[in-house]
Design a protein around this motif. Structure first.
Motif, PDB file in Angstrom:
ATOM      1  N   ALA A   1     -10.988 -22.547   2.340  1.00  0.00           N
ATOM      2  CA  ALA A   1     -10.828 -22.218   0.923  1.00  0.00           C
ATOM      3  C   ALA A   1     -12.186 -22.073   0.237  1.00  0.00           C
ATOM      4  O   ALA A   1     -12.389 -21.153  -0.577  1.00  0.00           O
ATOM      5  N   HIS A   2     -13.115 -22.954   0.577  1.00  0.00           N
ATOM      6  CA  HIS A   2     -14.445 -22.899  -0.044  1.00  0.00           C
ATOM      7  C   HIS A   2     -15.163 -21.604   0.325  1.00  0.00           C
ATOM      8  O   HIS A   2     -15.719 -20.916  -0.557  1.00  0.00           O
ATOM      9  N   ARG A   3     -15.137 -21.232   1.578  1.00  0.00           N
ATOM     10  CA  ARG A   3     -15.836 -20.017   2.000  1.00  0.00           C
ATOM     11  C   ARG A   3     -15.148 -18.769   1.454  1.00  0.00           C
ATOM     12  O   ARG A   3     -15.812 -17.780   1.124  1.00  0.00           O
ATOM     13  N   SER A   4     -13.824 -18.813   1.336  1.00  0.00           N
ATOM     14  CA  SER A   4     -13.107 -17.664   0.762  1.00  0.00           C
ATOM     15  C   SER A   4     -13.484 -17.483  -0.710  1.00  0.00           C
ATOM     16  O   SER A   4     -13.702 -16.356  -1.173  1.00  0.00           O
ATOM     17  N   ALA A   5     -13.576 -18.590  -1.445  1.00  0.00           N
ATOM     18  CA  ALA A   5     -13.942 -18.507  -2.866  1.00  0.00           C
ATOM     19  C   ALA A   5     -15.367 -17.992  -3.023  1.00  0.00           C
ATOM     20  O   ALA A   5     -15.655 -17.190  -3.926  1.00  0.00           O
TER      21      ALA A   5
END
Length: 684
Positions: free
Chosen positions: A548-552
């Motif tokens: 989720a962090h890398r996608s954001a």
């Protein structure tokens, strides 16, 4: 798992170890066969009663190696042709009549109750030629998978192992000089077999340790060491000093240890240890058996010997009874006595009126003619099997008398029309760079056609085709994997017993590459998992939070999917009540509340992972597959939900895909402010 054809050489063909008449019968060997076949049958009724009872197959293999060596020693010839033709003529007379009748009758019976018996019929045809183990290996059939219980010919894999052993072993016997009663033949044969047995054991150990248990269980070279153990024991007993030492061992404690080994728990990491232990104990037991000992008296009891004498026929028919029971009334405490009685009745009838008369009959005074007759019978049986396969639809009771099933079969066929992107881009047994490049080529979508990439295991994969149809204006791609892999933390690889089936670490690395190189701002990632497996992964929450962090960071939209409830049964067909299937399993229906409780952990870690990602969603779809009274089962009205115990049908996946598609369109139409600037990764 399945009792082998091992020991199909009759104990009456044996010669004693030394100093007794050449035709002395060894009833204790038949008694040991009885122990093996009873262990396997108990395990197949309920593996919890005897967790390692499947190792009865290994007992049979050792017996077979011992008895076949004894038989060949008793039929030494000066002529190469006489030796080989005589051996193979005896084998076909011993094996073939009962096998052909068993295969043909079982094939017809399975067609009555299995509406899609293709794999069973192909396995049975392969079994006629001693190739079913290779067919099952080619199909990547897991040795302990629940689906093997529904193939009426699964157990013939061990017959294939033995028949392939029979192709090799007589050559070792002949060229060592043992088959010609040459001086030094025993020693040469021992020196020839010993290194081959060691290499075979190392192969078995290596395959198990490197995530290839299917090959370890089905391949004859990986099983050779077990049959060789029996042969080596026979050869050692020809040496007076060694025989004297071995026969001073007390056999009753060895038998007790062997029985105790069958109660040991079956775990993937104990396979090599347990199998090796059983093979060694069986070898020691055969070596130490002698007259006038308590163990010999026990194994020579009338009931034990009679059971051992019919062990081949009992082996053939016991699985048919159990398999057909699973397809019909089920296996219950009250049904077990009936099923046991039927197994015995079929085995006794086959042994008395088919196996024994045709084995003792004189097919021809020439061995080559006997083999020719056998070949003609095999070809005829294969032709009849082809006819049964063509008429399978006509024989199926469900297709004729279950409109519900017929409706779902037609619906599934219609729903599957069109390109099958799901299977084209799913790594079955190995993740490869070539598959990755084909399914996710470098380059990005456009503003008019953004990319939608579906990742995860097969529980995300079963939505792929339906999502592609639900989002025709978008570039839908997928890269999925099975065997408990998916978007997980590398530290969790190996926790699940099946994770060794695929190079999961490579998939995790390629998922990182997708985030670095193959997505751009505005693309959509959809990730789904089977929670039954991932719930045991201690770092699964961290893996989702990192995703989720890398996608954001890359301004990529992210959708995490919940999981569907599982039926806990391998085929939804068992949930259709009919006169021949009157007791649907209780697991055919579950409450939504119980599924929610089971998957509460998935809900928690998914929502927590997305709390700082404004353009994300956790979609709970499981309620879509439940009736209005919140009871979830195999059917929604007259529509089949599951294609097996935990994967959606094409029709059912469209229900979830419609919701997923609506969320994707809404997210793209109404993006929220991003919490960080996009990170530009390398592009090609």
């Amino acid at each position: 798992m399945i009792p082998s054809q091992a020991g199909v050489v009759s104990a009456r063909e044996m010669v004693p170890t030394s100093g007794a008449p050449a035709n002395r019968y060894r009833p204790e060997i038949d008694g040991l066969r009885a122990v093996a076949v009873v262990a396997v049958i108990i395990n197949h009724f309920n593996e919890k009663l005897l967790p390692s009872g499947y190792l009865g197959v290994d007992i049979f293999f050792v017996i077979s190696g011992f008895v076949i060596t004894s038989s060949l020693a008793n039929h030494a010839k000066e002529s190469f042709a006489d030796f080989f033709l005589g051996f193979y003529a005896r084998r076909v007379k011993r094996l073939l009549p009962a096998l052909i009748v068993f295969v043909l009758i079982s094939a017809i019976l399975i067609c009555l109750f299995d509406p899609d018996p293709g794999v069973s019929l192909q396995t049975g045809t392969a079994a006629l030629f001693g190739l079913s183990n290779l067919f099952l290996l080619h199909q990547s059939i897991d040795y302990f998978a629940e689906t093997t219980d529904l193939n009426i010919f699964t157990h013939t894999w061990s017959l294939g192992v033995e028949e392939q052993f029979y192709l090799l072993f007589p050559f070792l016997i002949w060229f060592s000089g043992f088959g010609r009663a040459r001086i030094g033949g025993q020693r040469k044969l021992f020196l020839l077999i010993s290194p081959l047995a060691l290499m075979s054991w190392l192969m078995f150990h290596w395959l198990i340790g490197h995530g290839q248990p299917v090959s370890a269980f089905f391949l004859m070279p990986a099983r050779f060491w077990e049959l060789a153990a029996g042969s080596l024991i026979f050869l050692l007993l020809q040496r007076a000093r060694l025989k004297g030492f071995l026969q001073r061992l007390p056999p009753l404690p060895v038998l007790a240890l062997l029985l105790a080994a069958l109660f040991s728990p079956h775990l993937p990491y104990t396979t090599v240890r347990n199998t090796t232990t059983v093979v060694l104990l069986t070898s020691l037991l055969i070596a130490s058996l002698r007259t006038n000992t308590a163990c010999q008296v026990l194994l020579c009891r009338t009931g034990m010997v009679r059971l051992g004498l019919i062990s081949y026929s009992l082996y053939l028919w016991h699985w048919t009874v159990l398999c057909l029971s699973r397809w019909t009334i089920g296996i219950h405490l009250w049904s077990a006595p009936i099923q046991l009685a039927l197994m015995l009745a079929l085995a006794i009838a086959s042994h008395r009126w088919l196996e024994q008369p045709l084995r003792q009959a004189r097919w021809s005074k020439w061995a080559w003619a006997t083999i020719a007759y056998a070949g003609a019978a095999l070809l005829g049986a294969a032709g009849l099997m082809a006819g049964v396969a063509r008429g399978a639809g006509f024989l199926s009771l469900d297709r004729h008398f279950s409109p519900l099933l017929t409706t779902n079969i037609n619906a599934a066929a219609n729903a599957s029309q069109g390109p099958d992107q799901r299977h084209r881009c799913t790594a079955a047994n190995r993740v490869t760079q070539e598959l990755f490049n084909r399914c996710l080529p470098n380059g990005s979508g456009t503003k008019l056609k953004p990319k939608v990439i579906i990742l995860g295991d097969s529980h995300a994969g079963h939505y792929v085709n339906a999502i592609a149809r639900a989002l025709p204006a978008m570039d839908v791609r997928n890269f999925n994997v099975g065997w408990a892999c998916g978007v997980i933390d590398k530290r969790d690889i190996g926790i699940h017993e099946l994770s060794g089936r695929v190079n999961c670490a490579d998939y995790v690395d390629l998922v990182d590459r997708i985030l670095d190189r193959n997505v751009q701002a505005g693309d959509v990632l959809i990730v789904g998992h089977r929670w039954e497996e991932k719930r045991r992964f201690p770092h699964q929450a961290e893996a989702l939070e990192r995703l989720a962090h890398r996608s954001a960071q890359r301004h990529v939209y992210l959708i995490l999917l919940d999981d569907v409830g599982e039926l806990k049964t391998s085929t939804p067909l068992f949930c259709v009540k009919s006169p021949w299937r009157p007791f649907p399993p209780a697991s055919c229906q579950r409450s939504l509340a119980s599924i929610n409780k089971e998957q509460a952990g998935l809900d928690e870690i998914s929502r927590r992972a997305l709390k700082n990602h404004p353009n994300s969603a956790y979609l709970s779809l499981r309620k879509l597959y439940c009736e209005t009274n919140l009871i979830c089962g195999a059917y929604l009205g007259h529509d089949l939900v599951y294609e097996d115990g935990n994967h959606l049908t094409n029709h059912a996946s469209q229900i979830g895909a419609a919701v997923i598609g609506a969320h994707v369109r809404d997210m793209l139409a109404h993006p929220r402010p991003w919490t960080s600037s996009p990170v530009e990764g390398p592009r090609h």
